[in-house]
Motif scaffolding. Structure first.
Motif, PDB file in Angstrom:
ATOM      1  N   LEU A  74     -11.944   3.110   1.067  1.00 24.04           N
ATOM      2  CA  LEU A  74     -12.142   2.558   2.406  1.00 24.04           C
ATOM      3  C   LEU A  74     -11.294   1.317   2.665  1.00 24.04           C
ATOM      4  O   LEU A  74     -10.747   1.156   3.768  1.00 24.04           O
ATOM      5  CB  LEU A  74     -13.626   2.240   2.623  1.00 24.04           C
ATOM      6  CG  LEU A  74     -13.987   1.618   3.979  1.00 24.04           C
ATOM      7  CD1 LEU A  74     -13.568   2.517   5.145  1.00 24.04           C
ATOM      8  CD2 LEU A  74     -15.481   1.314   4.037  1.00 24.04           C
ATOM      9  N   SER A  75     -11.157   0.429   1.699  1.00 25.76           N
ATOM     10  CA  SER A  75     -10.415  -0.809   1.946  1.00 25.76           C
ATOM     11  C   SER A  75      -8.963  -0.518   2.324  1.00 25.76           C
ATOM     12  O   SER A  75      -8.398  -1.195   3.194  1.00 25.76           O
ATOM     13  CB  SER A  75     -10.478  -1.734   0.728  1.00 25.76           C
ATOM     14  OG  SER A  75      -9.885  -1.127  -0.402  1.00 25.76           O
ATOM     15  N   LEU A  76      -8.353   0.482   1.716  1.00 26.16           N
ATOM     16  CA  LEU A  76      -6.970   0.821   2.059  1.00 26.16           C
ATOM     17  C   LEU A  76      -6.902   1.434   3.459  1.00 26.16           C
ATOM     18  O   LEU A  76      -5.994   1.110   4.243  1.00 26.16           O
ATOM     19  CB  LEU A  76      -6.391   1.790   1.024  1.00 26.16           C
ATOM     20  CG  LEU A  76      -4.914   2.160   1.226  1.00 26.16           C
ATOM     21  CD1 LEU A  76      -4.022   0.924   1.115  1.00 26.16           C
ATOM     22  CD2 LEU A  76      -4.486   3.215   0.215  1.00 26.16           C
ATOM     23  N   TYR A  77      -7.849   2.295   3.795  1.00 26.27           N
ATOM     24  CA  TYR A  77      -7.909   2.864   5.142  1.00 26.27           C
ATOM     25  C   TYR A  77      -8.050   1.761   6.187  1.00 26.27           C
ATOM     26  O   TYR A  77      -7.390   1.785   7.225  1.00 26.27           O
ATOM     27  CB  TYR A  77      -9.084   3.831   5.271  1.00 26.27           C
ATOM     28  CG  TYR A  77      -8.806   5.253   4.868  1.00 26.27           C
ATOM     29  CD1 TYR A  77      -8.480   6.213   5.809  1.00 26.27           C
ATOM     30  CD2 TYR A  77      -8.884   5.650   3.533  1.00 26.27           C
ATOM     31  CE1 TYR A  77      -8.239   7.534   5.443  1.00 26.27           C
ATOM     32  CE2 TYR A  77      -8.638   6.963   3.159  1.00 26.27           C
ATOM     33  CZ  TYR A  77      -8.319   7.892   4.113  1.00 26.27           C
ATOM     34  OH  TYR A  77      -8.074   9.198   3.761  1.00 26.27           O
ATOM     35  N   LEU A  78      -8.922   0.791   5.914  1.00 27.03           N
ATOM     36  CA  LEU A  78      -9.140  -0.290   6.880  1.00 27.03           C
ATOM     37  C   LEU A  78      -7.894  -1.149   7.032  1.00 27.03           C
ATOM     38  O   LEU A  78      -7.543  -1.553   8.150  1.00 27.03           O
ATOM     39  CB  LEU A  78     -10.329  -1.152   6.448  1.00 27.03           C
ATOM     40  CG  LEU A  78     -11.692  -0.493   6.570  1.00 27.03           C
ATOM     41  CD1 LEU A  78     -12.780  -1.389   5.984  1.00 27.03           C
ATOM     42  CD2 LEU A  78     -12.015  -0.147   8.021  1.00 27.03           C
ATOM     43  N   ALA A  79      -7.213  -1.428   5.936  1.00 25.25           N
ATOM     44  CA  ALA A  79      -5.977  -2.215   6.023  1.00 25.25           C
ATOM     45  C   ALA A  79      -4.922  -1.476   6.841  1.00 25.25           C
ATOM     46  O   ALA A  79      -4.223  -2.079   7.664  1.00 25.25           O
ATOM     47  CB  ALA A  79      -5.458  -2.527   4.618  1.00 25.25           C
ATOM     48  N   ALA A  80      -4.815  -0.168   6.634  1.00 26.30           N
ATOM     49  CA  ALA A  80      -3.852   0.625   7.407  1.00 26.30           C
ATOM     50  C   ALA A  80      -4.241   0.674   8.878  1.00 26.30           C
ATOM     51  O   ALA A  80      -3.390   0.574   9.768  1.00 26.30           O
ATOM     52  CB  ALA A  80      -3.759   2.036   6.829  1.00 26.30           C
ATOM     53  N   ALA A  81      -5.541   0.803   9.149  1.00 29.69           N
ATOM     54  CA  ALA A  81      -6.012   0.814  10.538  1.00 29.69           C
ATOM     55  C   ALA A  81      -5.704  -0.508  11.223  1.00 29.69           C
ATOM     56  O   ALA A  81      -5.295  -0.544  12.392  1.00 29.69           O
ATOM     57  CB  ALA A  81      -7.506   1.101  10.586  1.00 29.69           C
ATOM     58  N   GLN A  82      -5.862  -1.607  10.497  1.00 34.23           N
ATOM     59  CA  GLN A  82      -5.658  -2.931  11.082  1.00 34.23           C
ATOM     60  C   GLN A  82      -4.201  -3.174  11.476  1.00 34.23           C
ATOM     61  O   GLN A  82      -3.929  -3.891  12.433  1.00 34.23           O
ATOM     62  CB  GLN A  82      -6.128  -4.014  10.115  1.00 34.23           C
ATOM     63  CG  GLN A  82      -7.642  -4.105  10.035  1.00 34.23           C
ATOM     64  CD  GLN A  82      -8.119  -4.936   8.862  1.00 34.23           C
ATOM     65  OE1 GLN A  82      -7.325  -5.424   8.055  1.00 34.23           O
ATOM     66  NE2 GLN A  82      -9.430  -5.088   8.738  1.00 34.23           N
ATOM     67  N   LEU A  83      -3.262  -2.569  10.751  1.00 32.81           N
ATOM     68  CA  LEU A  83      -1.851  -2.836  11.076  1.00 32.81           C
ATOM     69  C   LEU A  83      -1.145  -1.677  11.771  1.00 32.81           C
ATOM     70  O   LEU A  83       0.049  -1.745  12.031  1.00 32.81           O
ATOM     71  CB  LEU A  83      -1.082  -3.271   9.825  1.00 32.81           C
ATOM     72  CG  LEU A  83      -0.895  -2.319   8.650  1.00 32.81           C
ATOM     73  CD1 LEU A  83       0.123  -1.226   8.921  1.00 32.81           C
ATOM     74  CD2 LEU A  83      -0.459  -3.097   7.427  1.00 32.81           C
ATOM     75  N   HIS A  84      -1.892  -0.621  12.132  1.00 36.94           N
ATOM     76  CA  HIS A  84      -1.216   0.575  12.631  1.00 36.94           C
ATOM     77  C   HIS A  84      -0.531   0.365  13.978  1.00 36.94           C
ATOM     78  O   HIS A  84       0.350   1.140  14.341  1.00 36.94           O
ATOM     79  CB  HIS A  84      -2.183   1.763  12.699  1.00 36.94           C
ATOM     80  CG  HIS A  84      -3.038   1.806  13.933  1.00 36.94           C
ATOM     81  ND1 HIS A  84      -4.103   0.961  14.129  1.00 36.94           N
ATOM     82  CD2 HIS A  84      -2.978   2.586  15.044  1.00 36.94           C
ATOM     83  CE1 HIS A  84      -4.662   1.221  15.296  1.00 36.94           C
ATOM     84  NE2 HIS A  84      -4.006   2.203  15.877  1.00 36.94           N
ATOM     85  N   GLU A  85      -0.897  -0.665  14.730  1.00 37.35           N
ATOM     86  CA  GLU A  85      -0.265  -0.933  16.027  1.00 37.35           C
ATOM     87  C   GLU A  85       0.695  -2.122  15.977  1.00 37.35           C
ATOM     88  O   GLU A  85       1.167  -2.571  17.013  1.00 37.35           O
ATOM     89  CB  GLU A  85      -1.338  -1.209  17.089  1.00 37.35           C
ATOM     90  CG  GLU A  85      -2.299  -0.070  17.350  1.00 37.35           C
ATOM     91  CD  GLU A  85      -1.700   1.078  18.147  1.00 37.35           C
ATOM     92  OE1 GLU A  85      -0.456   1.240  18.134  1.00 37.35           O
ATOM     93  OE2 GLU A  85      -2.461   1.800  18.781  1.00 37.35           O
ATOM     94  N   GLY A 125       0.874  -3.937  -1.188  1.00 40.58           N
ATOM     95  CA  GLY A 125       1.799  -3.905  -0.062  1.00 40.58           C
ATOM     96  C   GLY A 125       2.585  -2.609   0.007  1.00 40.58           C
ATOM     97  O   GLY A 125       2.705  -1.991   1.069  1.00 40.58           O
ATOM     98  N   ALA A 126       3.124  -2.181  -1.136  1.00 37.14           N
ATOM     99  CA  ALA A 126       3.917  -0.947  -1.172  1.00 37.14           C
ATOM    100  C   ALA A 126       3.051   0.268  -0.866  1.00 37.14           C
ATOM    101  O   ALA A 126       3.472   1.197  -0.153  1.00 37.14           O
ATOM    102  CB  ALA A 126       4.584  -0.797  -2.539  1.00 37.14           C
ATOM    103  N   GLU A 127       1.824   0.260  -1.380  1.00 39.81           N
ATOM    104  CA  GLU A 127       0.923   1.391  -1.127  1.00 39.81           C
ATOM    105  C   GLU A 127       0.530   1.448   0.350  1.00 39.81           C
ATOM    106  O   GLU A 127       0.438   2.527   0.946  1.00 39.81           O
ATOM    107  CB  GLU A 127      -0.326   1.284  -1.996  1.00 39.81           C
ATOM    108  CG  GLU A 127      -1.214   2.509  -1.883  1.00 39.81           C
ATOM    109  CD  GLU A 127      -2.344   2.543  -2.888  1.00 39.81           C
ATOM    110  OE1 GLU A 127      -3.120   3.513  -2.847  1.00 39.81           O
ATOM    111  OE2 GLU A 127      -2.461   1.605  -3.693  1.00 39.81           O
ATOM    112  N   LEU A 128       0.345   0.283   0.960  1.00 41.50           N
ATOM    113  CA  LEU A 128      -0.014   0.236   2.372  1.00 41.50           C
ATOM    114  C   LEU A 128       1.138   0.738   3.239  1.00 41.50           C
ATOM    115  O   LEU A 128       0.924   1.485   4.201  1.00 41.50           O
ATOM    116  CB  LEU A 128      -0.390  -1.196   2.750  1.00 41.50           C
ATOM    117  CG  LEU A 128      -0.991  -1.441   4.129  1.00 41.50           C
ATOM    118  CD1 LEU A 128      -2.200  -0.551   4.370  1.00 41.50           C
ATOM    119  CD2 LEU A 128      -1.370  -2.916   4.277  1.00 41.50           C
ATOM    120  N   ALA A 129       2.366   0.344   2.895  1.00 43.33           N
ATOM    121  CA  ALA A 129       3.537   0.830   3.630  1.00 43.33           C
ATOM    122  C   ALA A 129       3.666   2.349   3.504  1.00 43.33           C
ATOM    123  O   ALA A 129       3.979   3.048   4.480  1.00 43.33           O
ATOM    124  CB  ALA A 129       4.798   0.139   3.121  1.00 43.33           C
TER     125      ALA A 129
END
Length: 204
Positions: A74-85, A125-129
């Motif tokens: 969930l934490s990775l999903y939330l981080a991706a959701a937060q920066l998707h725009e 950072g790399a995983e989020l990108a």
């Protein structure tokens, strides 16, 4: 109550019922503030509010549908959701109606994300990108889930506006700009000019 109904109910409460104006800033003159009429329902929605809705949906999906989003992820999903725009800070919000240059948009958004994550702790950072690229191209299961939540949030917000008696209508768009071929196809497919209907069929 069925799981999907619970997700909608809790999303609605967080997105609609918690629209409370922060009084302190108003009292100190940062913005106009009238305690009797604190909120302007007709104002536009920001990307940040859309992102808040998407993070709420992501959390609720993980809680009620852990088979889709395992709690450990969930934490990775939330981080991706937060920066998707985040790319829209530079690009603005280009309507998803078949008229924008998707390749140009994707490149600009990816560059914005890469700048943002560059100095995040490794390897996050790399995983989020990478997750963001999967979201853009819907190339993995998790990318498609996040993409679906993004589009679902837009439809649900459209339903909130509809419930408030100000749902979107294609006629309003046609007064501002010509309806796209995609718009016309969605209207034909649904038999409806309502925003929530034609966006839902397009995002399926």
């Amino acid at each position: 109550m069925e799981r999907g109904q619970l997700v909608w109910q809790k999303y609605y409460y967080l997105k609609r019922e918690s629209r409370v104006v922060r009084s302190g800033f108003g009292l100190y003159g940062v913005y106009d503030y009238d305690p009797e009429h604190p909120f302007d329902d007709a104002r536009s929605e920001s990307d940040l509010e859309h992102t808040a809705g998407m993070t709420a949906l992501t959390t609720l999906t993980s809680l009620y549908y852990p088979e889709l989003i395992p709690p450990a992820e969930l934490s990775l999903y939330l981080a991706a959701a937060q920066l998707h725009e985040i790319g829209e800070v530079e690009l603005g919000d280009l309507p998803d109606d078949g008229t924008r240059n998707e390749q140009q948009k994707c490149q600009a958004e990816r560059a914005a994300v890469e700048r943002y994550v560059r100095d995040l702790p490794a390897p996050f950072g790399a995983e989020l990108a990478m997750f963001f690229m999967e979201f853009q191209h819907r190339s993995t299961r998790r990318g498609r889930i996040l993409y679906g939540l993004d589009k679902l949030e837009a439809v649900l917000q459209g339903l909130i506006y509809e419930r408030e008696g100000r749902g979107g209508h294609a006629l309003n768009k046609s007064r501002r700009r010509k309806l796209s071929a995609q718009d016309r196809q969605n209207i034909a497919d649904t038999g409806s000019p309502k925003l929530a209907d034609i966006w839902a069929v397009h995002f399926m």
